[in-house]
Design an enzyme around this catalytic site. Sequence first.
Site, PDB file in Angstrom:
ATOM      1  N   HIS A 217       0.826  -1.210   0.000  1.00 54.17           N
ATOM      2  CA  HIS A 217       0.000   0.000   0.000  1.00 54.17           C
ATOM      3  C   HIS A 217       0.861   1.262   0.000  1.00 54.17           C
ATOM      4  O   HIS A 217       0.630   2.188  -0.776  1.00 54.17           O
ATOM      5  CB  HIS A 217      -0.929   0.005   1.215  1.00 54.17           C
ATOM      6  CG  HIS A 217      -2.013  -1.024   1.131  1.00 54.17           C
ATOM      7  ND1 HIS A 217      -2.006  -2.180   1.861  1.00 54.17           N
ATOM      8  CD2 HIS A 217      -3.140  -1.059   0.383  1.00 54.17           C
ATOM      9  CE1 HIS A 217      -3.086  -2.884   1.566  1.00 54.17           C
ATOM     10  NE2 HIS A 217      -3.788  -2.233   0.674  1.00 54.17           N
ATOM     11  N   ASP A 237       9.976  -6.881  -4.333  1.00 52.20           N
ATOM     12  CA  ASP A 237       8.953  -7.437  -3.448  1.00 52.20           C
ATOM     13  C   ASP A 237       9.037  -8.957  -3.557  1.00 52.20           C
ATOM     14  O   ASP A 237       9.440  -9.492  -4.589  1.00 52.20           O
ATOM     15  CB  ASP A 237       7.553  -6.950  -3.866  1.00 52.20           C
ATOM     16  CG  ASP A 237       6.541  -7.073  -2.729  1.00 52.20           C
ATOM     17  OD1 ASP A 237       6.087  -6.043  -2.214  1.00 52.20           O
ATOM     18  OD2 ASP A 237       6.201  -8.222  -2.346  1.00 52.20           O
ATOM     19  N   ALA A 294      10.695   3.849   7.075  1.00 58.81           N
ATOM     20  CA  ALA A 294       9.483   4.191   7.835  1.00 58.81           C
ATOM     21  C   ALA A 294       8.663   2.917   8.026  1.00 58.81           C
ATOM     22  O   ALA A 294       7.446   2.978   8.172  1.00 58.81           O
ATOM     23  CB  ALA A 294       8.668   5.250   7.097  1.00 58.81           C
ATOM     24  N   GLU A 325      11.270   2.323  21.073  1.00 59.86           N
ATOM     25  CA  GLU A 325      10.683   3.662  20.969  1.00 59.86           C
ATOM     26  C   GLU A 325      10.102   4.065  22.324  1.00 59.86           C
ATOM     27  O   GLU A 325       9.574   3.208  23.039  1.00 59.86           O
ATOM     28  CB  GLU A 325       9.590   3.673  19.890  1.00 59.86           C
ATOM     29  CG  GLU A 325      10.168   3.367  18.510  1.00 59.86           C
ATOM     30  CD  GLU A 325       9.124   3.322  17.393  1.00 59.86           C
ATOM     31  OE1 GLU A 325       7.930   3.550  17.670  1.00 59.86           O
ATOM     32  OE2 GLU A 325       9.524   3.059  16.243  1.00 59.86           O
ATOM     33  N   HIS A 355       8.287   8.365  14.727  1.00 65.58           N
ATOM     34  CA  HIS A 355       7.252   7.431  14.242  1.00 65.58           C
ATOM     35  C   HIS A 355       5.958   8.181  13.878  1.00 65.58           C
ATOM     36  O   HIS A 355       4.885   7.873  14.393  1.00 65.58           O
ATOM     37  CB  HIS A 355       6.970   6.343  15.299  1.00 65.58           C
ATOM     38  CG  HIS A 355       6.365   5.098  14.696  1.00 65.58           C
ATOM     39  ND1 HIS A 355       6.560   3.849  15.215  1.00 65.58           N
ATOM     40  CD2 HIS A 355       5.549   4.916  13.623  1.00 65.58           C
ATOM     41  CE1 HIS A 355       5.906   2.958  14.503  1.00 65.58           C
ATOM     42  NE2 HIS A 355       5.276   3.586  13.518  1.00 65.58           N
ATOM     43  N   ILE A 356       6.115   9.146  12.970  1.00 60.28           N
ATOM     44  CA  ILE A 356       4.963   9.979  12.593  1.00 60.28           C
ATOM     45  C   ILE A 356       4.511   9.729  11.158  1.00 60.28           C
ATOM     46  O   ILE A 356       3.715  10.500  10.617  1.00 60.28           O
ATOM     47  CB  ILE A 356       5.289  11.488  12.744  1.00 60.28           C
ATOM     48  CG1 ILE A 356       6.582  11.825  12.017  1.00 60.28           C
ATOM     49  CG2 ILE A 356       5.332  11.884  14.226  1.00 60.28           C
ATOM     50  CD1 ILE A 356       6.772  13.299  11.736  1.00 60.28           C
ATOM     51  N   GLY A 357       5.012   8.666  10.536  1.00 60.80           N
ATOM     52  CA  GLY A 357       4.658   8.406   9.132  1.00 60.80           C
ATOM     53  C   GLY A 357       3.153   8.484   8.885  1.00 60.80           C
ATOM     54  O   GLY A 357       2.691   9.054   7.908  1.00 60.80           O
ATOM     55  N   GLY A 358       2.388   7.897   9.790  1.00 57.99           N
ATOM     56  CA  GLY A 358       0.936   7.868   9.596  1.00 57.99           C
ATOM     57  C   GLY A 358       0.215   8.898  10.437  1.00 57.99           C
ATOM     58  O   GLY A 358      -1.015   8.851  10.557  1.00 57.99           O
TER      59      GLY A 358
HETATM   60  N1  NAD Z   1       5.992   4.836   9.988  1.00 54.89           N
HETATM   61  C1  NAD Z   1       4.704   4.694  10.055  1.00 54.89           C
HETATM   62  O1  NAD Z   1       4.015   5.474  10.694  1.00 54.89           O
HETATM   63  C2  NAD Z   1       4.051   3.569   9.316  1.00 54.89           C
HETATM   64  C3  NAD Z   1       2.772   3.744   8.788  1.00 54.89           C
HETATM   65  C4  NAD Z   1       2.210   2.700   8.073  1.00 54.89           C
HETATM   66  C5  NAD Z   1       2.892   1.515   7.929  1.00 54.89           C
HETATM   67  N2  NAD Z   1       4.101   1.352   8.492  1.00 54.89           N
HETATM   68  C6  NAD Z   1       4.852   0.101   8.334  1.00 54.89           C
HETATM   69  O2  NAD Z   1       5.085  -0.090   6.954  1.00 54.89           O
HETATM   70  C7  NAD Z   1       4.861  -1.440   6.631  1.00 54.89           C
HETATM   71  C8  NAD Z   1       4.382  -1.510   5.195  1.00 54.89           C
HETATM   72  O3  NAD Z   1       3.117  -0.925   5.084  1.00 54.89           O
HETATM   73  P1  NAD Z   1       2.144  -1.271   3.865  1.00 54.89           P
HETATM   74  O4  NAD Z   1       0.827  -0.743   4.228  1.00 54.89           O
HETATM   75  O5  NAD Z   1       2.745  -0.856   2.588  1.00 54.89           O
HETATM   76  O6  NAD Z   1       2.121  -2.855   3.970  1.00 54.89           O
HETATM   77  P2  NAD Z   1       1.634  -3.868   2.853  1.00 54.89           P
HETATM   78  O7  NAD Z   1       1.355  -5.132   3.560  1.00 54.89           O
HETATM   79  O8  NAD Z   1       0.583  -3.256   2.011  1.00 54.89           O
HETATM   80  O9  NAD Z   1       2.938  -4.047   1.942  1.00 54.89           O
HETATM   81  C9  NAD Z   1       4.098  -4.704   2.370  1.00 54.89           C
HETATM   82  C10 NAD Z   1       4.783  -5.285   1.156  1.00 54.89           C
HETATM   83  O10 NAD Z   1       6.021  -5.845   1.575  1.00 54.89           O
HETATM   84  C11 NAD Z   1       6.220  -7.049   0.846  1.00 54.89           C
HETATM   85  N3  NAD Z   1       7.187  -7.883   1.551  1.00 54.89           N
HETATM   86  C12 NAD Z   1       6.993  -8.686   2.630  1.00 54.89           C
HETATM   87  N4  NAD Z   1       8.144  -9.275   2.992  1.00 54.89           N
HETATM   88  C13 NAD Z   1       9.076  -8.843   2.120  1.00 54.89           C
HETATM   89  C14 NAD Z   1      10.457  -9.107   1.966  1.00 54.89           C
HETATM   90  N5  NAD Z   1      11.126  -9.938   2.793  1.00 54.89           N
HETATM   91  N6  NAD Z   1      11.108  -8.511   0.944  1.00 54.89           N
HETATM   92  C15 NAD Z   1      10.451  -7.668   0.093  1.00 54.89           C
HETATM   93  N7  NAD Z   1       9.142  -7.396   0.183  1.00 54.89           N
HETATM   94  C16 NAD Z   1       8.477  -7.963   1.192  1.00 54.89           C
HETATM   95  C17 NAD Z   1       4.838  -7.649   0.760  1.00 54.89           C
HETATM   96  O11 NAD Z   1       4.742  -8.620  -0.250  1.00 54.89           O
HETATM   97  C18 NAD Z   1       3.988  -6.416   0.505  1.00 54.89           C
HETATM   98  O12 NAD Z   1       3.831  -6.181  -0.876  1.00 54.89           O
HETATM   99  C19 NAD Z   1       3.800  -1.901   7.636  1.00 54.89           C
HETATM  100  O13 NAD Z   1       3.900  -3.282   7.886  1.00 54.89           O
HETATM  101  C20 NAD Z   1       4.103  -1.100   8.859  1.00 54.89           C
HETATM  102  O14 NAD Z   1       4.959  -1.839   9.699  1.00 54.89           O
HETATM  103  C21 NAD Z   1       4.707   2.358   9.171  1.00 54.89           C
HETATM  104  O1  2HG Z   2       0.245   5.214  14.739  1.00 58.68           O
HETATM  105  C1  2HG Z   2       1.046   4.360  15.074  1.00 58.68           C
HETATM  106  O2  2HG Z   2       1.445   4.183  16.225  1.00 58.68           O
HETATM  107  C2  2HG Z   2       1.595   3.375  14.044  1.00 58.68           C
HETATM  108  C3  2HG Z   2       1.719   3.906  12.660  1.00 58.68           C
HETATM  109  C4  2HG Z   2       2.254   2.872  11.702  1.00 58.68           C
HETATM  110  O3  2HG Z   2       3.471   2.368  12.118  1.00 58.68           O
HETATM  111  C5  2HG Z   2       1.305   1.764  11.403  1.00 58.68           C
HETATM  112  O4  2HG Z   2       1.649   0.602  11.583  1.00 58.68           O
HETATM  113  O5  2HG Z   2       0.202   2.074  10.934  1.00 58.68           O
END
Ligand code: NAD
Ligand code: 2HG
Length: 477
Positions: A217, A237, A294, A325, A355-358
Amino acid sequence: MPTAALNIPERPANGDNGLSRTVSNSRHDPANSLSTSPQLSFHSPQASYAGPPKVSAKQLRPFQSQDVKILLLENVNLAGQEILKKQGYQVEALKSSLPEDQLIEKIQDVNVIGIRSKTQLSANVLKHAKNLIVIGCFCIGTNQVDLQYAAENGIAVFNSPFSNSRSVAELMIGEIITLARQMADRSMEMHNGVWNKVSNGCWEVRGKTLGIVGYGHVGAQLSVLAEAMGMRVIYYDVINLMGLGTAQQVPNLEALLSGADFVTLHVPEIEETKNMIGEKELSQMRNGAYLLNASRGSVVDIAALIAAMKSGKIAGAALDVYPNEPGKNGEHFNSQLNAWGEELRSLKNLILTPHIGGSTEEAQSAIGVEVADALVNYVNFGTTTGAVNMPEVTLRSLTLDEPNHVRVIYIHRNVPGVLRRVNEILGDHNVDKQMTDSRGEVAYLMADISNVNVSEIKDLYQSLEDLGSRIRTRVLY
Ligand SMILES: NC(=O)c1ccc[n+]([C@@H]2O[C@H](COP(=O)([O-])OP(=O)(O)OC[C@H]3O[C@@H](n4cnc5c(N)ncnc54)[C@H](O)[C@@H]3O)[C@@H](O)[C@H]2O)c1
Ligand SMILES: O=C(O)CC[C@@H](O)C(=O)O
């Protein structure tokens, strides 16, 4: 209210406590749903589940709704809190996460818990949660929850799979330009009263290659935005995915690392992604490349990154997530938390965010609504659509014309012969509709049965509870 309140029917014999006949409309106002103004509330696109049943649906509740106890941690958005309060549930909302001992104390009492990324719901914590039926992760990641333990103990887990993806992608775009122009350093110097007008090592992003690891996503959103700025996009991926625009998938991580000027990580925290970027991978990156993370703190070996930045191999980095964290705002990010804390903070051209990505108004309110709706649907109707650790089961809503119907939910171990035994019990009544599905070791059965007197419900419940395969029984009416 005793533990069994969410399981054992306790309504007065006439079944009329007022709660079961009212239909609450907890959905947000659709009139605002297309607004793009920051002044107005934003709502995410329609989620994959339908939301609480509307007008003609009968509200199913085997309990007084004010007896449902909900604990919300980590500053869950008010939009979500309101939906839960409107149901009449008892909601306690705290701004921070809780240390394990306090969490264990509190979780014993609650039926529903809402968390974000910080609260660790390990098996050790969950084993104290005797009344808990459902967990809401008001975020994307669910790595902080022992999903298997939860499923095996009949606790459903919901999250919000994409409501903050755009916010993360936009932050990455901002950081890519900030790194390329050393903007954080220049800003810091100006804050300290120093004028330092330089172009050395500052670049346009146009024509540069962005390498996205994890094209889900977030990765896919970012891909589109980066191309719009004239970047070339490659991605790696573990599954084959169609590239958006002209983005191209590469066959392995090394090809991505050696082919990109900016590498950005968007994979989940799983065993395979632990220290996915370490000394070897950093050495495979281009000289003077940039790294952005992130995803989760465990994905990058930070000590190796510090060494690569000190040597000049990596020209800049942006980190939003860390192995450890702080639990709440105002706490320190130092070497007590992570051994390399001070050393990391001293580096040049390094963007550190907490950790403010979202963390945008839009994302948090959309997540609040989406997860709270899923919790209401589960508590009141047993619907598991969108659950991340349970089979997805739903039945059409019972209507107000079906007064003597009950909905039976039977979560059980996925072993042969269970359905026969369950249907022997239900068979004394008319089973109007039934759906069952399994996920690994756990199966979920939902059945609507008619012509059930309130006085018979307790026996029905008890007969199901007495089956050896039972994980959890709920009877809603
Ligand atoms: N910093 C933030 O605030 C924040 C916000 C949202 C998400 N996140 C993190 O980001 C991650 C990704 O979010 P998303 O919504 O895109 O997730 P998602 O599940 O939509 O996408 C993750 C992708 O990673 C791929 N993947 C899994 N293992 C892999 C590997 N070993 N090598 C390569 N690709 C691999 C999957 O096939 C998938 O396409 C989440 O799991 C979450 O931990 C962080
Ligand atoms: O808001 C959070 O604490 C987490 C944000 C992000 O890492 C997520 O997994 O959606």
